[in-house]
Design an enzyme around this catalytic site. Structure first.
Site, mmCIF file in Angstrom:
data_model
loop_
_atom_site.group_PDB
_atom_site.id
_atom_site.type_symbol
_atom_site.label_atom_id
_atom_site.label_comp_id
_atom_site.label_asym_id
_atom_site.label_seq_id
_atom_site.Cartn_x
_atom_site.Cartn_y
_atom_site.Cartn_z
ATOM 1 N N CYS A 103 34.862 42.274 44.168
ATOM 2 C CA CYS A 103 33.837 42.780 45.214
ATOM 3 C C CYS A 103 34.378 44.061 45.139
ATOM 4 C CB CYS A 103 34.016 42.271 46.538
ATOM 5 S SG CYS A 103 34.649 40.458 46.453
ATOM 6 N N LYS A 120 42.769 35.961 41.625
ATOM 7 C CA LYS A 120 41.669 35.765 40.533
ATOM 8 C C LYS A 120 41.425 36.961 40.077
ATOM 9 C CE LYS A 120 37.233 33.267 39.724
ATOM 10 N NZ LYS A 120 36.238 32.411 40.351
ATOM 11 N N ILE A 141 39.599 33.440 33.953
ATOM 12 C CA ILE A 141 39.026 34.882 34.106
ATOM 13 C C ILE A 141 37.791 34.670 34.979
ATOM 14 C CG2 ILE A 141 39.743 36.118 31.992
ATOM 15 C CD1 ILE A 141 36.709 35.497 30.843
ATOM 16 N N ASN A 142 37.367 35.533 35.794
ATOM 17 C CA ASN A 142 36.190 35.859 36.517
ATOM 18 C C ASN A 142 35.166 35.956 35.428
ATOM 19 O OD1 ASN A 142 34.123 35.914 38.446
ATOM 20 N ND2 ASN A 142 35.531 36.719 40.156
ATOM 21 N N GLY A 196 37.071 29.570 31.993
ATOM 22 C CA GLY A 196 36.082 30.313 31.092
ATOM 23 C C GLY A 196 35.675 29.625 30.175
#
Lengths: 303, 251
Positions: free
Chosen positions: A131, A166, A192-193, A244
């Site tokens: 964010c 994360k 991964i994000n 992922g």
């Protein structure tokens, strides 16, 4: 031998198997529990929470891409108060590890959210640092290693629960961020994000997503995720949760071989609501047929 | 929840509009306003379609769709015998409570939502459907079997010239329905909202939005709904697709 070959302990939390539902794809567990018994899966990383309720971005929030999807949901969530009062009473009996994923726009928000969530009854916290930091020009908290360390420390200060950090792949060197998270006190790392991306309608000349850009997930990102899991495995000493583009049990094995102690499955749930129990069943069979345990495979990539 | 359908027929019924009927076990709770989330063989992301019609006895399900993008193009090529992974019935459907006199209002492809009403409710129906031109008319025969039918075309090439809502406005004070069930493009729904207000008639509308999981977990299909005095993003797939027209926040 009676020992469950799929059981894994991460930061003191016992998982019956290494399959965890990825945040944002599984709500708070209620919708999928109408479809199957979610106590079958190892854990759920719950939909990301912010201190106050968030409405999220305007629709359309999804675009189909080759071998994947882009999403721009924008962290729509009911906020910590509603989570504690309305959701936790319903989900604490789901029978699986509950991981609260928390997000914020200031260090103070992270601190307050961590504090509230720590007392909610969840088993772990996962730190969403993708964010924007509104006090620092809007760059994501997870971009600069120093910022990663600062947020990690802040959350650790305000929480008694094991902390998973994360990581976002949208950085130049993820190993630096991983090291920073460990330095900040992270008990585990998940990655991964989503990868930042865009989809365009050539007829209207407009982006498909109302938000213009979004996060890419699904099979298309697996090669990027595997590489980063492998790199981070060679950087930190703490457990890694890899994710992922996992669609099948062989994908799970690939992540474990690259160093993951557990995995998260996300986009697969959107394609197929029963993806996780199906993958679990195939994984159990593979371990049984080959007389293997998770520890036998973990980090055994031959390079 | 059901997972499988087998194509029985898949035909073009109007330019770019196809009607697909499939063999499917129909769960008891299936009703007008529910949708089916179909996974195409060549694609992973499912495509949602309202359940146009169904038969519990014959074990069939019908959808009517427009060939608009890659997915619907692939769908239109599926022949009899094709088995598809399809989740249904999804969504809330139309909850008519004790309504005995129902107006069914469809604009363009929105008409596809209506035929299932006859199987779902015991009531007196009047249907109103509107299209651009005669060649675009769909499902007129099916709807005429369930009650009086009024057809409008914008260019006057068939039925009444004008918008479907002009017709509704004329008939509503004569027939005094208990409820209006509708689906169609936003301009139509905006006009209908005014009619609903003017004539104090409860009106439920079926909306659509790009979807992900279809079951309410991913929160991708958000629509702005005014509830309890506040605007919220609700999920078309789970909180809808049917909403009270007075709650819908139009652009």
């Amino acid at each position: 031998m009676n020992k469950n070959p799929l059981a894994v302990n991460i930061a003191g939390v016992e998982f019956k198997n290494p399959l965890i539902a990825a945040s944002g794809t599984f709500g708070y567990g209620l919708e999928y529990s109408e479809i199957y018994d979610v106590s079958k899966i190892g854990g759920i990383s719950l939909k990301g929470l912010t201190l106050l309720p968030k409405e999220g971005n305007d629709s359309p929030r999804i675009a189909e891409t080759p071998s994947g999807i882009l999403n721009s949901v924008g962290l729509q969530n009911p906020g910590t108060k509603a989570f504690v009062n309305d959701y936790m009473p319903k989900i604490k009996k789901l029978g699986t590890v509950l991981i609260a994923n928390i997000a914020g726009n200031t260090l103070d928000e992270y601190a307050q959210t961590a504090k509230i969530v720590s007392e909610s009854g969840v088993d772990m916290i996962e730190l969403n640092i993708s964010c924007p930091n509104v006090k620092q020009g809007g760059m994501a908290f997870g971009v600069e290693p120093d910022s990663v360390r600062a947020v990690t420390e802040k959350v650790k200060e305000n929480s008694s629960l094991p902390l998973i950090v994360k990581l976002t792949p949208n950085v130049s060197d993820i190993t630096k961020n991983a090291a920073a998270a460990q330095k900040g006190g992270a008990d585990a790392i998940s990655l991964i994000n989503t990868i930042s991306g865009m989809a365009v309608d050539y007829k209207t000349r407009k982006p498909i997503l109302k938000n213009v850009t979004g996060g890419l997930s699904g099979p298309a990102v697996k090669p990027v995720a595997l590489k980063m899991v492998w790199q981070v495995y060679n950087t930190v000493d703490i457990p890694i949760i890899g994710m992922g583009g996992i669609m099948s049990y062989t994908d799970v094995l690939e992540f474990i071989i690259c160093g993951a102690s557990a995995v998260q499955i996300g986009t697969a749930n959107i394609y197929n609501p029963t993806a996780m129990p199906e993958i679990l069943s195939d994984l159990e069979k593979y371990f049984k047929d080959n007389n293997l345990t998770l520890e036998d495979l973990k980090g055994t990539l031959i390079v | 929840m059901e997972r499988k359908i087998t194509v029985l027929s898949n035909k073009e019924i109007a330019p770019k509009i196809f009607k697909l009927t499939a063999a499917a076990k129909i769960p008891d709770e299936t009703r007008c306003g529910n949708f089916v989330h179909i996974q195409l063989k060549e694609k992973s992301l499912r495509r949602p379609f309202c359940i146009c019609d169904f038969s519990k006895e014959l074990e069939t399900l019908t959808i009517v769709y427009e060939v608009k993008g890659e997915g619907t193009k692939l769908l239109s090529a599926y022949q009899k015998g094709t088995c598809l992974d399809a989740l249904f019935p999804l969504g809330n459907g139309f909850d008519i409570k004790d309504a005995k006199k129902i107006f069914l209002v469809g604009g363009g492809l929105g008409t596809a939502v209506l035929p299932a009403a006859f199987k779902s409710y015991e009531a007196e129906f009047t249907s109103f459907i509107g299209f651009k031109s005669k060649e675009n008319i769909i499902l007129a025969e099916e709807l005429s079997l369930g009650g009086d039918l009024f057809v409008s075309t914008e260019d006057g090439s068939f039925g009444e010239k004008g918008f479907v809502t002009d017709c509704v406005k004329r008939e509503i004070s004569l027939r005094k329905p208990d409820i209006i069930l509708a689906c169609g493009p936003e301009p139509m729904l905006k006009s209908l909202q005014k009619i609903s207000c003017q004539f104090q008639t409860k009106t439920l509308v079926s909306l659509e939005e790009r979807m992900g999981c279809g079951v309410g977990a991913c929160v991708v299909c958000a629509v702005k709904i005014n509830r309890n005095g506040q605007e919220h993003n609700l999920r078309v797939c789970k909180d809808g697709p049917v909403f009270d027209i007075n709650e819908v926040v139009f652009n």
